[in-house]
Structure formats: structure tokens, C-alpha cells
Motif scaffolding. Structure first.
Motif, mmCIF file in Angstrom:
data_model
loop_
_atom_site.group_PDB
_atom_site.id
_atom_site.type_symbol
_atom_site.label_atom_id
_atom_site.label_comp_id
_atom_site.label_asym_id
_atom_site.label_seq_id
_atom_site.Cartn_x
_atom_site.Cartn_y
_atom_site.Cartn_z
ATOM 1 N N LYS A 1 0.808 -1.223 0.000
ATOM 2 C CA LYS A 1 0.000 0.000 0.000
ATOM 3 C C LYS A 1 0.841 1.274 0.000
ATOM 4 N N THR A 2 1.975 1.252 0.703
ATOM 5 C CA THR A 2 2.755 2.487 0.846
ATOM 6 C C THR A 2 3.911 2.608 -0.136
ATOM 7 N N LYS B 1 4.334 0.292 -3.139
ATOM 8 C CA LYS B 1 3.961 -0.185 -4.489
ATOM 9 C C LYS B 1 5.201 -0.581 -5.299
ATOM 10 N N ALA C 1 -4.978 -6.227 -0.721
ATOM 11 C CA ALA C 1 -4.065 -5.074 -0.625
ATOM 12 C C ALA C 1 -3.704 -4.559 -2.010
ATOM 13 N N GLU D 1 -6.758 -2.662 -3.192
ATOM 14 C CA GLU D 1 -6.947 -1.399 -2.467
ATOM 15 C C GLU D 1 -5.902 -0.352 -2.861
ATOM 16 N N SER D 2 -4.722 -0.823 -3.245
ATOM 17 C CA SER D 2 -3.654 0.113 -3.613
ATOM 18 C C SER D 2 -3.766 0.568 -5.067
#
Length: 435
Positions: free
Chosen positions: A181-182, A184, A226, A229-230
Motif C-alpha cells: 500500500k505504501t 507499491k 491489498a 486497495e492500492s
């Protein structure tokens, strides 16, 4: 060379076996990959089929005698807890993550073996405190990306209980979701060991192993979510693989006990080796026999005669023996004098005192974790001993293949990301790629 995907996520479920497929095919998150992607029914591992050489092979496309990681641990006779091949410097030649980084793409690794001090953008290497004065968190911080690791430990460190499973993998999972998520990353390599641990201490088909597969299924679902969501799911390739399988055993072979009795290993009488001429170095289901002085023909002769006699004894637990040259032909360490293969039901340890053959009970395993009820390290030619591979997403064809080799995975990953590992032992499996 053009890239076939923007994000390659490699999930290694340590000790996932081809024999696990009947379970996996009925689990929804595994079904997501199997229905839409490439599935390999049987992946031939390497010799010895243990975790660190396997993971070095996955990222290089080469056999152990070429990439240099020939065993999990180093040859350190007499040391109760030998050091492992933790560091990137243990690998000879280039790796997948080196080439991806050179191509100006971002790399991340979570507990991937043999990555300590590697040039990886976001790295939490698999390394543990192996001395009484070491601190686990500090050892990790010093060997990887310190700020990245510190942040993950601050947010998710409360989950772990040292190296205990399943809590360690639960921590790795939260770190994986966080990293996707942070950060990628273009390449993310993650190593989960829950299943391997349960099989070692409870047996291949134990309830504990089945429960670990179910936990892995849930972890896979969290990783898929995840990616969605990303916002990178549609441009990602998700790979699930095993490094080796395992076989049940309950008898340990301590060949160093015989070497000790023959005077080829000398001790101080207090359980410490002070010198050795030959040493049996365990790879669990197989073992290297090293001769300290390669010109010591007398020792070589004694060792060869002993091995010949053990091969004639069906109770010795030894199935076959290779010379160093023959071991090298199979990709193993050609600097050994001999390489031994255990019979089914047996494995090797390095004890030099006590019994030559010891029968293992559940109580032994509970008392001392050097004892196990299932292990690996055996020849990949053993029957029903293959591992598994599946991949789905960008750049992947929907296809079922009967077999590939572990050495083929690295070159195939490199092709997905548009990089090249050079001349490798393995080859690109083009049948699974949309080129």
C-alpha cells in the motif's frame, strides 16, 4: 527488452508441496490464481533441497554450485549453532533484485533468505540473533533497510513472539500489506515459513500442517485485497510458489559419531570438537562429507571404506552416495568428498557423541528442536517430492504445465520485468507468458 508487468509479487510458502494441490484447489483465494493463471503440477527442486540454496536458485536461475549457496548453514565443525548463509555476498553472480534495481525499478523483500545487506530499496532480511549477546531487532536493522524496518516494527511488532509461528508470519503478512500500500514496489519478494515449521515439528500431513495451509490461504486473500486497495492489482503479476517439499522421518543418522570413534574427529572430552579430519555436514535428508585436507589419502580411504560398508547395511539409513564430482553434476557442492542420501524415514544431524542411529519421538522434538518429524534436503529425484508453482495477472497465460525446474523460475521472473539474468542454468518458461 519490454516489460510484461509493472508489479511482480512473489510469495514463497516454504515447504508447499505438489501433494498439497487437492487442498489448494478448493480454497477460494488459491482458486482465483488457478482459474485465471498458470499452474505447474510439479516443480523439480535442487540438490540439496533446503531453503537457502532454493531461494538463491529462485533469484539467480542457477544451481547451488554455481550461485555458491550450497547449504543453509556454513561449515563450522564444533559450533552448536552454525551461522547461516544470511548475506547477499554469499551469492555469486547477479540476482533478480540486482537487475531490477539496475533498471531503475523499486525492489522490496520481506524475510527472503540470503538478502542481508543486499541492495534492495525496502529490505527486511531473514537473519536471526545467533549469539547470546545479539539482539534480534538490531541484527535485522543493521542488515537491511533500517528506517523501513523500524517503521514496520513500530506499527506491527506487537504481533510477533520472537521467531515463533504462526505469529512471525502474521507479522510478515501485515508488513507485506503495508509495503504494497505504501511503497507499491515493482518487485516484492515475501517468504512465509509457517507451513515449513509445522511440518518439521508435527509431520507432513499433520493437523497443524493443514491448519498452516488454511492460514496461508487467508494470508493470500489479504495480499490480493491489498493489491486491489492500492490500485495496482490490474497491472500486477502474483506468483505463489514452494521451494521444496518434505518427507516424514523418525530416525536420525549421526555419522560423526562413527568418525569420532575412528579418531577422525577429536574432542576435549567435554562435548567440544578440537580438531577434525573429516566431517559430516547435514543438509537434513542428505549430507556432505568434507575432508579437511584434500591430499589426506589415508583419511579418504578410511571414509570411503566406511561408506561402502554402510551402503551394504539396510539398517544404516543411507540410500546412496556420490563423489564430489558426481554431486557437482547434480548442482551440489563439488568441493565435498562425498554426498550421502538418506533413505525415506531417515535424516542427518551432526552430533559426534551418542548413538549412530537414534529413533525420534514426539517428546524428543518437544525437548530439542534439532529433532524433527518431517524434513527436506533430499534428492529432488525422490518420488512424490516435488513442489508447486502458480501465477496469475498481467503477462501470464491461463495454462497448466506438467513440470518445470526451480532453476527456470528466476529467468521467467526476469522476463516478466524486462530484465536479464545472463547465461543461467534455467530457461524462461515462455508457455506461461503473454509475450
Amino acid at each position: 527488452m519490454s516489460r510484461l508487468t509493472d508489479h511482480l509479487i512473489i510469495i514463497s510458502f516454504d515447504c508447499l508441496s505438489a501433494l498439497d494441490f487437492p487442498l489448494l484447489k478448493d480454497l477460494p483465494h488459491f482458486q482465483t490464481i488457478l482459474k485465471n493463471g498458470a499452474y505447474v503440477q510439479n516443480v523439480k527442486s535442487i540438490y540439496p533441497s533446503v531453503t537457502y540454496p532454493c531461494h538463491a536458485t529462485i533469484v539467480t536461475g542457477n544451481y547451488p554450485n554455481r550461485h555458491g549457496v550450497v547449504n543453509n548453514t556454513l561449515l563450522q565443525p564444533g559450533r552448536i549453532s552454525p551461522d547461516w548463509n544470511w548475506f547477499r555476498d554469499c551469492i555469486q553472480g547477479t540476482t533478480l533484485y540486482d537487475e531490477v534495481k539496475k533498471a531503475h525499478m523499486t525492489t522490496a523483500a520481506l524475510l527472503w533468505p540470503v538478502t542481508a545487506k543486499a541492495n534492495i530499496d525496502y529490505n527486511m532480511p531473514e537473519i536471526f540473533a545467533n549469539r547470546s549477546w545479539h539482539n534480534q531487532i538490531l541484527v535485522s536493522l543493521m542488515s537491511g533497510s533500517s528506517r523501513f524496518q523500524w517503521d514496520l516494527n513500530r506499527r506491527h511488532g506487537h504481533i510477533r513472539k520472537g521467531l515463533k509461528q504462526p505469529e512471525l508470519d502474521d507479522f510478515v503478512l501485515e508488513s507485506t500489506v503495508d509495503t504494497i500500500k505504501t511503497k507499491k514496489p515493482n518487485l516484492l519478494m515475501v517468504h512465509f515459513t509457517d507451513l515449513d515449521t509445522q511440518r518439521h515439528y508435527h509431520g507432513f500431513s499433520s493437523d497443524e500442517a493443514i491448519a498452516a495451509i488454511d492460514r496461508h490461504h487467508n494470508r493470500l486473500g489479504r495480499i490480493i485485497n491489498a493489491l486491489k486497495e492500492s490500485g495496482i492489482y490490474e497491472n500486477s503479476t502474483l506468483v505463489v510458489l514452494g521451494d521444496h517439499s518434505a518427507l516424514d522421518e523418525n530416525k536420525v543418522i549421526n555419522l560423526n559419531v562413527l568418525f569420532h570413534k575412528l579418531g577422525l574427529i577429536t574432542s576435549n572430552g567435554k562435548g567440544k570438537i578440537i580438531n577434525w579430519k573429516t566431517y559430516c555436514k547435514s543438509c537434513d535428508g542428505s549430507a556432505y562429507i568434507y575432508i579437511k585436507d584434500k591430499h589426506d589419502t589415508a583419511t579418504i580411504h578410511v571414509v570411503k571404506r566406511l561408506i561402502d560398508s554402510l551402503l551394504k547395511d539396510p539398517e544404516s539409513g543411507i540410500e546412496s552416495a556420490l563423489t564430489g564430482a558426481q554431486a557437482a553434476e547434480k548442482g551440489a557442492d563439488g568441493t565435498c568428498a562425498f554426498m550421502l542420501e538418506a533413505q525415506r524415514g531417515y535424516f542427518f544431524l551432526e552430533d559426534f557423541e551418542g548413538e549412530f542411529i537414534k529413533t525420534i519421538t514426539k517428546e524428543d522434538v518437544n525437548a530439542d528442536h534439532k529433532y524433527t518429524l518431517a524434513c527436506h534436503g533430499y534428492s529432488p529425484e525422490k518420488e512424490n517430492y516435488g513442489t508447486i508453482f502458480m501465477a496469475a495477472g498481467k503477462g501470464i497465460q491461463a495454462v497448466t504445465l506438467p513440470s518445470i525446474r526451480l532453476i527456470d523460475e528466476g529467468p521467467t521472473f526476469a522476463r516478466l520485468l524486462g530484465v536479464n539474468l545472463g547465461q543461467t542454468d534455467g530457461r524462461v518458461i515462455e508457455a506461461m507468458l503473454k509475450i
